[in-house]
Design an enzyme around this catalytic site. Structure first.
Site, PDB file in Angstrom:
ATOM      1  N   ASP A 483       0.810  -1.223   0.000  1.00 46.44           N
ATOM      2  CA  ASP A 483       0.000   0.000   0.000  1.00 46.44           C
ATOM      3  C   ASP A 483       0.843   1.273   0.000  1.00 46.44           C
ATOM      4  OD1 ASP A 483      -2.736  -0.741   0.145  1.00 46.44           O
ATOM      5  OD2 ASP A 483      -2.397  -1.459   2.178  1.00 46.44           O
TER       6      ASP A 483
HETATM    7  C1  BGC Z   1       0.075   1.249   6.386  1.00 49.87           C
HETATM    8  C2  BGC Z   1      -0.263   0.084   5.562  1.00 49.87           C
HETATM    9  C3  BGC Z   1      -1.737   0.079   5.322  1.00 49.87           C
HETATM   10  C4  BGC Z   1      -2.152   1.384   4.697  1.00 49.87           C
HETATM   11  C5  BGC Z   1      -3.611   1.456   4.366  1.00 49.87           C
HETATM   12  C6  BGC Z   1      -0.440   2.504   5.749  1.00 49.87           C
HETATM   13  O1  BGC Z   1      -0.189   3.572   6.573  1.00 49.87           O
HETATM   14  O2  BGC Z   1       1.443   1.301   6.557  1.00 49.87           O
HETATM   15  O3  BGC Z   1       0.164  -1.082   6.173  1.00 49.87           O
HETATM   16  O4  BGC Z   1      -2.046  -0.955   4.460  1.00 49.87           O
HETATM   17  O5  BGC Z   1      -1.810   2.426   5.531  1.00 49.87           O
HETATM   18  O6  BGC Z   1      -4.405   1.677   5.468  1.00 49.87           O
HETATM   19  C1  NOJ Z   2      -1.817  -3.718   5.355  1.00 50.30           C
HETATM   20  C2  NOJ Z   2      -2.964  -3.910   4.439  1.00 50.30           C
HETATM   21  O1  NOJ Z   2      -4.087  -4.322   5.172  1.00 50.30           O
HETATM   22  C3  NOJ Z   2      -2.635  -4.907   3.359  1.00 50.30           C
HETATM   23  O2  NOJ Z   2      -3.675  -4.981   2.449  1.00 50.30           O
HETATM   24  C4  NOJ Z   2      -1.346  -4.511   2.679  1.00 50.30           C
HETATM   25  O3  NOJ Z   2      -1.074  -5.438   1.689  1.00 50.30           O
HETATM   26  C5  NOJ Z   2      -0.210  -4.367   3.654  1.00 50.30           C
HETATM   27  N1  NOJ Z   2      -0.613  -3.417   4.654  1.00 50.30           N
HETATM   28  C6  NOJ Z   2       1.088  -3.941   3.020  1.00 50.30           C
HETATM   29  O4  NOJ Z   2       1.107  -2.606   2.694  1.00 50.30           O
END
Ligand code: BGC
Ligand code: NOJ
Length: 811
Positions: A483
């Site tokens: 993400d």
């Molecule tokens: C986090 C991710 C998460 C994303 C979406 C980011 O701040 O590091 O792990 O998937 O937010 O909520």
């Molecule tokens: C948390 C999210 O829930 C997941 O969908 C994502 O793949 C990981 N973060 C990595 O960014």
């Protein structure tokens, strides 16, 4: 250092001190009603939705951290304390917390008074039971006062902590026969109320927080408790609570059991009132009645235990390693069920207010629970698919209550659609239910625009093909699985989210991770088409997967490993040419899982590079070296300090992809080394470093560049649970469902000589004994089914038998 121990027979983790390095929590409930509970009784509960139907208050950034929950106070001549240690924090003579499957039992002993509190949600009910057992182990009579305490949340948890100009005027309660009813907003549009009652006459009560605590006091020093006297206060606005006071006398050796019930009731509109302004309490009274005896609660507890025995009976390993057994048989599947229930909504790191159900998260979670609850998995797949758009793209998230796509976050995460194919195939391989492919499912929740599930899957696949970049590799969009790899975002505004901000228009940023996924899932999809007799489509899909594989080999491979991406300008990311972020874990995992480079040594080189650059004593970091400064062309990944989260943290979710990849190369020792490094049961002894629960995975462990290398964050709600379960059960232990049976193909450390596995698959119990006389990692030499030798390691599922005995000799 350990703070407790595993009781495998009872399927409990037993915590022996309230002072764990962080609140160690558990979940209550499994259908509509849920509670989060820490080892000192902190936490809250809700009906279906942690934002809109939260029964009790919880303050996430409180001081101290975990202050607020279902508390009891005991007051006698000597003073007062809490048998769960919090909130009073007076030392107990003995303390123990047992987190079990869907229940928590906390025992506090002081001055020869033993208090054991069982917290549970009975199956099928929307109530929490707090069973308080008091036992006088002294030789003298004990007289003391028991106070209960919970604080009501005014339902909408977001409003409850932001909108005081309203909330301080609306709080309302009724007190009836010792039961405290919380009825804020019931006079207008709410048809639901909650209640807190006890199966014993009460000597006093409080429903107004200030009256109970005193205006200037914290939860550790309630005025009512100090004075030993309730105020019998009636809340009117402000902060409604529920507290009962019961005077108790226990003879030496005498024991007493009290049953407190905290419940949620929904009344049909026409049955809201029993008199003007007086709520209809019939449903609550029925529940109070139903669970008013120790017997009833005991039976509910046994039923809950039995329910979990059933759920956990589908895959049971018996090995020489008790840590492995407890992960596979108990805690990993338990966590998978929690991700099914909660997705990413409510934990001690997720507030229950923000995120709904993730499209990719929910599809991946399914891999971990499909064998436990296949019917619910089916429903989940159809719910997810219904939020997909007609062009195959998908809302990144949807809301659990409405099951509709979440407009605020929208779509554009280009890996999302592909995960649906993976989930659907996993479901069919588990159940043999091919009919699901014909189920009619809406696009974007529009009942006037439907297509079969199979069409949805086709559109998922084609979405990638319709969105290729200059190298013929998939465009990344806002981000892929990572993400935080936001290659089109270029954000300079600290007040906007990396995930939702306006992206620059460009069709150059490509993801080698999605490419690997596409090949992996493409091969699977072709297999499905073949199995249902659609040979042409199978060929087409396979052909596209082959083309993608060629593109990855041509443009997606650096010198010794797979590249991560091409950025907005078409420059490489995850290449030896880069100064930072030279190598990323995700494409090494998925490209090798897809079989890319296995025949020409590229895969092995990539995995060797993972070992060399990403391996640490606490697991594999996401990339290396960490980004030392914020980079506009990379986005959120470079916003994190080095070693945390996606910026070279040990992001446990992707470690199992490497484990699986290692098994494809037959390197069982490596695969298991990576497994052991992050599996919580193996970290129990270093709990002071790891800090989070030693029974569930955390999303992230700080990487080698972080000051606090080895420290975990964000336990419970993470795709880590499903993928590690996938890696250990299907690829290391090697029992994999296929369309018409089980494949048995272990890849284990060479020094394992024997494993037994019981797998219940489509109603048949397979008792599989795996022997490894030659000390190999992989390879099956001989298979016998019910003493008959057969060729190959595929066990066809035939209906007649209810038990099958399989012997597998490796070599
Ligand atoms: C986090 C991710 C998460 C994303 C979406 C980011 O701040 O590091 O792990 O998937 O937010 O909520
Ligand atoms: C948390 C999210 O829930 C997941 O969908 C994502 O793949 C990981 N973060 C990595 O960014």
């Amino acid at each position: 250092m350990k703070y407790g121990y595993f009781d495998d027979v009872n399927r409990e983790y037993v915590i022996q001190t309230p002072k764990t390095p962080y609140p160690w929590i558990n979940y209550l409930g499994g259908e509509d009603f849920f509670g989060l509970i820490s080892n000192t009784a902190g936490g809250y509960c809700f009906y279906k939705d942690a934002r809109f139907r939260r029964l009790t208050r919880y303050r996430y950034n409180n001081i101290p951290l975990d202050n607020g929950g279902r508390y009891f106070y005991i007051k006698d001549k000597e003073g007062y304390y809490s048998p769960t240690w919090m909130p009073v924090k007076k030392d107990l003579d003995r303390y123990e917390c047992r987190h079990g499957m869907g229940y928590t039992k906390i025992t506090g002993m002081k001055d020869h008074l033993e208090t054991e509190i069982l917290y549970m949600v009975p199956l099928g009910e929307s109530i929490e039971i707090h069973r308080v057992k008091l036992k006088n182990t002294d030789r003298v009579v004990k007289e003391f006062t028991l106070f209960s305490f919970i604080e009501f949340c005014l339902w909408n948890a977001y409003d409850d902590m932001t909108n005081y100009q309203r909330t301080y005027s609306i709080g309302a309660v009724e007190i009836d026969n010792g039961t405290i009813y919380h009825k804020t907003d019931y006079r207008e549009r709410r048809n639901h109320y909650s209640f807190y009652g006890v199966n014993h006459p009460v000597d006093g009560f409080d429903t107004d927080r200030d009256a109970f605590l005193g205006q200037f006091n914290g939860l550790h020093e309630p005025e009512a408790v100090i004075e030993g006297k309730s105020k019998n206060s009636v809340a009117s606005g402000w902060n409604p609570i529920a507290s009962h006071r019961i005077e108790i006398k226990l003879l030496p050796g005498e024991e007493k059991e009290l049953i407190f019930i905290l419940g949620y009731i929904e009344n049909p509109v026409e049955e809201k009132w029993c008199a003007k302004g007086i709520i209809n309490k019939k449903r609550a009274e029925r529940l109070l009645e139903k669970y008013n005896s120790s017997d009833a609660v005991h039976h509910a507890f046994l039923a809950l235990k039995e329910h979990w025995s059933q759920l956990l009976s589908k895959f049971i390993v018996q090995s020489h390693d008790e840590k492995l057994d407890r992960m596979v048989n108990i805690w990993n599947p338990y966590q998978c069920m929690t991700t099914f229930n909660m997705s990413r909504s409510a934990s001690y790191f997720e507030t229950g207010i923000g995120r709904g159900m993730g499209f990719r998260d929910s599809n991946q979670d399914l891999l971990g629970f499909v064998h436990q609850i296949p019917e619910k998995a089916r429903e989940r797949i159809l719910d997810i698919a219904a939020t997909q758009f007609e062009d195959g793209s998908a809302y990144h998230q949807y809301q659990p209550l409405t099951k509709k796509g979440n407009h605020e976050i929208g779509s554009g995460f280009n890996d999302d659609p592909l995960w649906l194919i993976l989930a659907a195939i996993a479901y069919i391989k588990e159940t043999g239910d091919f009919d699901i492919l014909d189920a009619q499912v809406p696009y974007n929740c529009d009942p006037n625009n439907m297509g079969s599930l199979l069409e949805h899957l086709e559109k998922s696949f084609d979405y990638t093909l319709n969105n290729l970049g200059p190298h013929g590799l998939p465009l990344i969009g806002r981000a892929d699985w990572n993400d935080c790899l936001n290659l089109n975002c270029f954000s300079v505004n600290p007040d906007e989210s990396f995930q939702t901000c306006e992206n620059q228009k460009g069709r150059r940023a490509e993801s080698i991770f999605i490419a690997g996924m596409f090949v992996y899932i493409g091969k699977e999809f072709a297999g499905l088409y073949k199995r249902i007799g659609k040979e042409d489509l199978a060929r087409r899909v396979l052909h596209e997967a082959e083309k993608m594989k060629d593109n990855v080999e041509k443009y997606g491979y650096d010198q010794e490993w797979f590249l991560r991406a091409y950025d907005f300008y078409g420059d490489k990311i995850g290449s030896a040419e880069n100064e930072e972020g030279k190598i990323f874990i995700e494409p090494q995992g998925f490209c090798v899982m897809a079989g890319i480079g296995i025949d020409n040594g590229k895969a092995q080189m990539a995995l060797d590079a993972v070992d060399k650059y990403l391996n640490t004593s606490y697991g594999l970091v996401l990339q290396h070296p960490a980004y030392s400064e914020y980079k506009l062309n990379l986005g959120e990944i470079s916003s994190y300090p080095p070693g945390y989260k996606e910026n070279a943290g040990i992001f446990c979710h992707n470690n199992p992809w490497i484990m699986i990849a290692e098994t494809l190369l037959g390197r069982g020792d490596k695969a298991f080394e990576y497994y052991r490094k992050i599996a919580p049961a193996y970290l129990e002894e270093i709990s002071e470093v790891h800090r989070l629960e030693p029974y569930v995975y955390a999303q992230m462990i700080a990487g080698k560049d972080a000051l606090r290398h080895g420290e975990a964050k964000n336990s419970w709600l993470t795709g880590t649970a499903a993928w590690n379960y996938e890696a250990i059960t299907k690829w290391i232990l090697g029992v994999r469902p296929d369309y018409d049976g089980l494949i048995i193909d272990p890849c284990i450390p060479k020094d394992w000589d024997h494993i037994n596995i019981k797998r219940i698959y489509r109603g048949v119990e397979y008792n599989i004994s795996i022997k490894n006389p030659e000390g190999v990692s992989k390879g099956v030499k001989k298979v016998t089914v019910d003493h008959k030798e057969q060729t190959g390691n595929f066990i066809e599922c035939l209906d007649e038998a209810s038990v099958r005995n399989i012997e597998v000799i490796m070599g």
